[in-house]
Design a protein around this motif. Structure first.
Motif: not given
Length: 572
Positions: A16-21, A371-378, A452-458, A461-465
């Protein structure tokens, strides 16, 4: 269709935090960039009392002062862009191809226009060549010298903008592979033939990029024309006079829309040219370094020219601090601290307000850019193209256009924020946010997404990543963006000149007020204080980022932003 909706809702539920952002980013860009541009366009076509009205456009196209301001701006921009690009290319060639001392001086000069107020060169030109100028009156005995007008603007804009073009061209020329030039010489071509047949064609995309960049800067320039323009009207200056002096918002909006259209078209041409007219000379194969030119008359002549111009620029920048300690320039050259007493008494509020507002805007622009750079690239999400286009649109928006657009858009409910700190902070952020975006995108493209994918698999959350992994990895870009945003906010004038009020004032508006009152000494004291703050900010960047193990020179961070976009390359 139903499965797609359910799948989308599940993703929103998981993060929810990702989509709220994403929602907050889209809403912020829509409110503070897209909406003001729509409102200023509407205001140029609609009169408050008569509805749809093309009177302002008819006035502009029919001739008179409004059309003159447009043609004057074109004339000035063409001359300034041509001179700046030629001078910058000579500087860049000496920097990349010749073994000469003082190369660090060239890099330092390239940063000066970024960290200084927008009218330092204009103030120095008045002190040197004005009616009470040191050169014109004291040395040459000319009592009716007139630096104001086109000739003065050409001088100050060329000296102000050629270092920015140098940033673009220096990196480009250094990146050209020496192997191609050596192959040309091995086939019998002279060094001069190699330059015209190989080096110059390979650098044409950078030349066009630098020319377009300076052309846009000159068109949008407000500080120099208002300071030294005299009777020579430019479109940025005329927008201010129409909106503030004559209270003709529609005429100001019409001029602003025309200026925005011109700069947007020029920026689009720049992007098209750079995207389709570039060259690759670096193939990944190892090669010897470039053999630097260390003798001959061309080296002597070019180095002498660059050295003379470098010291001229340094002289212009030094003259403002000197003028701040002079009692009355041209009349009484005795030492005084009166100008600083005025600054630290009457100007305390402007200094505090500027530092406070710029600091807030810096952190908002810095984090939002990352944040915008992260959203656009990832990330892939609905509205990604809107975010990408609108977030970088502010590069092509002249400051005067943004200022009058904010006055029109935020002067009534439900967004009545005119006169508040929020509107100034918003203007600062919009002007500075491309810095963080470009720096962040460049850094993120060099980081393997698998981290980042490794952290997500572990289970992260997106905010923590983002805050735990991404942000630490792009610290140099983040801090470069922060400092550049601070510098941009502290020296902004063309946009905020419309937005200052009795509650909140900024240093640049105070400088302009002193210049209009003829108090050059006080204006010089303000400029000196502002330059010292900027230098402290750049030193802070050097200190903080150099301790992170991955240091990126401030000039490189600046070039990433000012040379939008960087020359991309295709194989020859």
């Amino acid at each position: 269709m139903r499965e797609t909706i359910v799948s989308g809702l599940q993703r929103v539920y998981r993060e929810p935090l990702l989509y709220l952002t994403i929602l907050l980013v889209v809403a912020s860009l829509a409110v503070f960039i897209a909406y003001p541009l729509l409102m200023i366009t509407k205001a140029s076509f609609f009169n408050i009392h008569d509805g749809f009205d093309l009177t302002s456009y008819r006035r502009i196209l029919a001739g008179g002062s409004l059309l003159t301001s447009l043609t004057n701006s074109f004339q000035l921009a063409l001359i300034a862009a041509t001179l700046s690009t030629v001078i910058a290319y000579l500087f860049a060639y000496v920097f990349a191809y010749m073994d000469v001392p003082f190369k660090k001086l060239f890099n330092g000069i390239a940063i000066l226009p970024v960290i200084s107020p927008p009218f330092v060169i204009a103030l120095s030109a008045i002190l040197l060549f004005g009616r009470q100028g040191f050169i014109t009156r004291e040395l040459l005995g000319i009592t009716n010298a007139n630096i104001y007008g086109l000739q003065g603007l050409i001088l100050v804009q060329t000296l102000s903008f050629f270092p920015i073009a140098f940033l673009v061209l220096a990196g480009l020329l250094k990146s050209i592979s020496p192997a191609i030039e050596e192959a040309s010489e091995n086939l019998g071509a002279s060094r001069l033939q190699t330059f015209f047949k190989v080096t110059l064609p390979l650098s044409m995309s950078g030349i066009a990029n630098a020319f377009m960049l300076v052309f846009i800067q000159s068109l949008a320039d407000f500080g120099n024309p208002i300071t030294i323009g005299g009777g020579y009207s430019t479109v940025a200056k005329e927008i201010y006079l129409q909106a503030v002096g004559s209270y003709d918002i529609q005429a100001g909006a019409a001029l602003a829309v025309l200026l925005l259209t011109i700069t947007a078209v020029v920026y689009a041409i720049q992007k098209y040219w750079v995207g389709n007219r570039s060259y690759v000379t670096v193939t990944g194969k190892p090669g010897a370094g470039r053999r630097m030119i260390n003798s001959g008359w061309p080296r002597t002549v070019l180095f002498g020219f660059c050295l003379f111009l470098s010291f001229t620029v340094v002289l212009f920048y030094i003259l403002v601090p000197v003028g701040s300690f002079i009692q009355l320039w041209g009349i009484n050259y005795s030492f005084t601290l009166d100008h600083y007493r005025v600054v630290f008494s009457l100007g305390q509020k402007a200094i505090r307000d500027t530092l406070f507002l710029a600091t807030i805007a810096t952190f908002i622009a810095g984090f939002m850019g990352m944040i915008i750079a992260f959203l656009l690239v990832r990330k892939n999400f609905l509205g990604k193209r809107f975010v990408e286009m609108v977030s970088m649109l502010s590069i092509a928006i002249p400051g005067t256009v943004l200022g009058i657009a904010y006055i029109i858009s935020f002067n009534q409910a439900p967004l009545a924020i005119t006169g508040t700190a929020m509107i100034i902070v918003a203007a600062f952020v919009v002007r500075a946010i491309p810095v963080g975006i470009r720096s962040g995108i460049t850094s993120l493209q060099q980081i393997d997404p698998s981290i980042e994918e490794a952290a997500t698999n572990l289970g992260a959350s997106q905010s923590k990543v983002f805050f735990g992994i991404v942000l630490p990895l792009i610290k140099p870009a983040f801090f470069s963006g922060l400092v550049y945003s601070f510098v941009k906010s502290m020296t902004a004038m063309s946009a905020v000149i419309f937005l200052v009020s009795a509650r909140y004032n900024v240093i640049t508006a105070s400088i302009l007020s002193q210049v209009e009152s003829g108090r050059i000494g006080v204006a010089s004291a303000y400029c000196t204080l502002l330059i010292l703050i900027m230098i402290a900010a750049m030193l802070f960047l050097h200190l903080v980022v150099s301790r992170m193990g991955s240091y990126s020179q401030p000039s490189k961070a600046i070039r990433t932003v000012t040379a939008q976009p960087e020359p991309q390359t295709v194989k020859v």
